[in-house]
Design a protein around this motif. Structure first.
Motif: not given
Length: 171
Positions: A32, A34-35, A37-38
Motif C-alpha cells: 500500500g 498509504d503505508n 507515505q506513513d
C-alpha cells in the motif's frame, strides 16, 4: 505546551530531494501507498530528532533506506505480535475475553516487552518468556527446548540483565 519543532533550510531541501524517492522505495517493499507515505514520514521524523544530520549525511539514500528498513522490520514485528495475540484471544471462552480497551492496553504491553527484549536471539527470548510467563522451571525449559540447563540459565541471565539495564539506565 511544547513548542512545535521547526525545520531548517537544510532539512527542507533534504526532504524535497528525497521524499518522493523514499516513498517509492518503501512502496515496493510493503503493501500500500498509504503505508509507504506513513513510513516515509516516520523516517523523516527520525531525522528531525537529530538536527545536525542533513548536512552530515554522506550517503543520504543509504541512511534513509537503513532507517526506513528498520521501521519496516518494527512494523512487521508488530503485525506478527498482534496477529498472534488476536489468535490467542479467539481461543478464550467469551467470559474470559478482555474488553477492547484491555486488548489495546495488553497489546501495548506486549510491544513494550518485545522492544525491551530486542537484541536477544529468538531462543533467548523464548527461554526467558517460558520462565517468566509460563512459569516453567529451568529444567523443564531445558527438556522442552533440547538445551542444557547451563544454557537456559545463561539465556535467562542475559535477558534479565537486559531488563535490569532498561529499568535502571536513567538512574
Amino acid at each position: 505546551m511544547a513548542p512545535e519543532p521547526t525545520s531548517t533550510p537544510g532539512f527542507d531541501q533534504f526532504y524535497q530531494e528525497h521524499h518522493e524517492w523514499l516513498v517509492r522505495w518503501i512502496a515496493r517493499r510493503t503493501s500500500g501507498f498509504d503505508n509507504a507515505q506513513d513510513l516515509a514520514q516516520d523516517t523523516f521524523i527520525r531525522l528531525l530528532d537529530r538536527p545536525s544530520l542533513p548536512a552530515g549525511i554522506r550517503s543520504p539514500r543509504a541512511w534513509l533506506t537503513k532507517v526506513a528498513g528498520n521501521l519496516l522490520i518494527d512494523q512487521a514485528r508488530r503485525q506478527v505480535l498482534e496477529k498472534n495475540y488476536l489468535a490467542l484471544l479467539e481461543n478464550l471462552p467469551e467470559p474470559e475475553c478482555p474488553s477492547p480497551e484491555d486488548k489495546w492496553e495488553l497489546l501495548g504491553l506486549l510491544e513494550q516487552i518485545d522492544q525491551l527484549l530486542a537484541g536477544l536471539r529468538p531462543i533467548e527470548k523464548t527461554v526467558f518468556l517460558m520462565a517468566r510467563l509460563d512459569g516453567l522451571t529451568y529444567r523443564e525449559i531445558a527438556e522442552q527446548q533440547g538445551l542444557s540447563l547451563s544454557s537456559v540459565e545463561k539465556y535467562i541471565a542475559k535477558a534479565m540483565l537486559k531488563c535490569y539495564a532498561a529499568v535502571y539506565e536513567n538512574e
